[in-house]
Design an enzyme around this catalytic site. Structure first.
Site, mmCIF file in Angstrom:
data_model
loop_
_atom_site.group_PDB
_atom_site.id
_atom_site.type_symbol
_atom_site.label_atom_id
_atom_site.label_comp_id
_atom_site.label_asym_id
_atom_site.label_seq_id
_atom_site.Cartn_x
_atom_site.Cartn_y
_atom_site.Cartn_z
ATOM 1 C CB SER A 56 -0.888 0.010 1.246
ATOM 2 O OG SER A 56 -0.076 0.192 2.392
ATOM 3 C CG ASP A 94 -3.876 -2.494 -1.560
ATOM 4 O OD1 ASP A 94 -4.836 -2.569 -2.339
ATOM 5 O OD2 ASP A 94 -3.984 -2.646 -0.318
ATOM 6 C CD GLU A 146 -12.307 0.373 -4.902
ATOM 7 O OE1 GLU A 146 -11.191 -0.111 -4.631
ATOM 8 O OE2 GLU A 146 -13.026 0.932 -4.064
ATOM 9 C CG HIS A 190 -10.520 -0.416 3.110
ATOM 10 N ND1 HIS A 190 -10.840 0.537 2.189
ATOM 11 C CD2 HIS A 190 -9.976 -1.446 2.416
ATOM 12 C CE1 HIS A 190 -10.498 0.105 0.970
ATOM 13 N NE2 HIS A 190 -9.966 -1.082 1.081
ATOM 14 C CG ASP A 279 -3.406 -4.719 5.786
ATOM 15 O OD1 ASP A 279 -2.544 -5.260 6.493
ATOM 16 O OD2 ASP A 279 -3.328 -3.532 5.422
HETATM 17 ZN ZN LIG Z 1 -8.432 -1.797 -0.313
#
Ligand SMILES: [Zn+2]
Length: 333
Positions: A56, A94, A146, A190, A279
Site C-alpha cells: 500500500s 494496492d 475499482e 476497510h 490486511d
Molecule cells: Zn483496499
C-alpha cells in the site's frame, strides 16, 4: 527499468483465470516488514498456494519502495529454498492513486498494479484507468481497477459511506478501461471496525456484533454481466474474535471490532471473486501475539522473542485463510 519477470514474479492473468474456473480465490496479503513477509511466504510455500504480496502507499512510506521490491525478489528465492519449486508470487501495488505512481511501480518490477480512481466521476475513472492499462500492458503488467466505493479506513484510503457497484456500469467500464480485474463494493469495508454497532445485530448469547450480510445479489448481477471476469474484494478481513479477546485481555482496547464472516468469504470465493484482500487480520494476529509476550514476560526485551511468536501466529492465520476460506491450497504445485 526492471522487469518483474527477471525477479521471478508473475502477473495475475493466469492465476485469476484458473481461480475463476476452479472456484477458489487468491489471497492478497499486505506486507510492510520482514516477519510478515516470512510468514506469508512460509504459509504459501507450505500449502503451495499462489499468493499476491500487496504494497500500500502507507507501506511504501513506512518501509521504502525500493527495499520492498528487493524483499519481494528475496521472497521468490526464499520460497524456492523452502522447497516450493515453482513459486507463483505476484507483487502488487494496492490502491495506486495516480498514473505516475503506477508507472513507477511498473518500472521498478511490480507485476501488477491497482489504479483506484473510484472516488472520481465515472468518465474520469475510466480515463485514468485506461491510461494506466495502456502503459502497464506494454510490459505485461496486469491492472486492477475499482468501481463503487468501500467505506472504512485503510492507510490513506478512507470514505465515510459505501456505494455499491452498479451492475449496469460494469460492462462499459471493463470494456472501455481495459482493466484485467475489477474491485467491487458489495458491503465489505476497510479496517478492523467495518461496521458501526447500529448497522449490526448483537448476538444475545455472546454479546458480540453480527454484521449485515454481503450483497450477494449485486455480486451475482455483476457476474451475469461479465461472465468469468476476475472480481476482487477489498476490506475482507474477518477480525477473528479470539485475537480481539487476547488483545483486550492483555492491555489493549478494541471494543466492538468486527469483520466479514469467513463463511461469506468462502461463498464469494466460489464465484468470480478471485482475489480477496486481507490486511487487518494479520495486524490483529501480530498484535495479540506481542501483547501476550509483553504481559506474560515483562522482562523480555529481545525483539526476536516477541516478533518470532508474532510471525508464527501470522503464519497460522495465513494458512487458515488459504486452506479454510479461500481454497487456494495446492493450486501452485
Ligand atoms: Zn483496499
Amino acid at each position: 527499468m526492471v522487469s518483474y519477470k527477471d525477479l521471478g514474479l508473475v502477473n495475475t492473468r493466469e492465476m485469476f483465470a484458473k481461480a475463476v474456473a476452479g472456484g477458489y480465490a487468491i489471497p492478497a496479503f499486505n506486507f510492510n516488514n520482514m516477519e510478515q513477509l516470512q510468514a506469508i511466504i512460509q504459509a504459501a510455500a507450505e500449502t503451495k498456494s499462489p499468493v499476491i504480496l500487496q504494497v500500500s502507499s502507507g507501506a511504501r512510506k513506512y518501509a521504502n519502495q525500493t527495499l520492498l521490491r528487493y524483499m519481494a525478489e528475496g521472497a521468490v528465492e526464499y520460497a524456492k529454498e523452502l522447497g516450493w519449486e515453482h513459486p507463483q508470487i505476484c507483487l502488487h501495488l494496492d490502491h495506486g492513486n495516480s498514473f505516475e505512481l503506477c508507472k513507477s511501480c511498473v518500472d521498478m518490477g511490480f507485476s501488477s498494479v491497482m489504479i483506484d480512481a473510484s472516488s472520481l466521476p465515472y468518465e474520469e475513472n475510466i480515463a485514468l484507468t485506461k491510461q494506466v492499462v495502456d502503459y502497464a500492458h506494454k510490459y505485461d503488467v496486469t491492472v486492477e481497477a475499482e468501481l463503487g466505493v468501500l467505506a472504512g479506513v485503510e492507510d490513506e484510503v478512507s470514505a465515510e459511506e459505501s456505494h455499491y457497484t452498479r451492475p449496469e456500469e460494469v460492462i462499459d467500464f471493463a470494456t472501455r478501461s481495459g482493466c484485467d480485474s475489477l474491485a467491487i463494493s458489495i458491503g465489505t469495508s476497510h479496517g478492523a471496525y467495518k461496521f458501526k454497532p447500529e448497522q449490526c445485530k448483537r448476538d444475545p448469547e455472546t454479546g458480540r456484533l453480527v454484521p449485515p450480510p454481503l450483497a450477494f445479489d449485486v455480486l451475482h448481477e455483476i457476474e451475469k454481466k461479465l461472465p468469468g471476469f476476475p472480481i476482487v474484494l477489498h476490506g475482507s478481513s474477518s477480525v477473528p474474535q479470539e485475537y480481539v479477546d487476547i488483545i483486550n485481555a492483555h492491555g489493549g482496547k478494541l471494543p466492538d471490532a468486527v469483520g466479514i464472516p469467513e463463511e461469506q468469504l468462502r461463498e464469494a470465493s466460489k464465484s468470480a471473486v478471485c482475489k480477496i484482500n486481507i490486511d487487518s487480520d494479520s495486524r490483529l494476529a501480530m498484535t495479540a501475539a506481542i501483547r501476550l509476550v509483553f504481559d506474560e514476560k515483562p522482562g523480555e526485551f529481545d525483539p526476536r522473542k516477541y516478533l518470532g511468536p508474532a510471525r508464527d501466529e501470522m503464519k497460522k492465520l495465513y494458512m487458515h485463510k488459504i486452506i479454510n476460506v479461500l481454497g487456494s491450497n495446492g493450486k501452485a504445485e
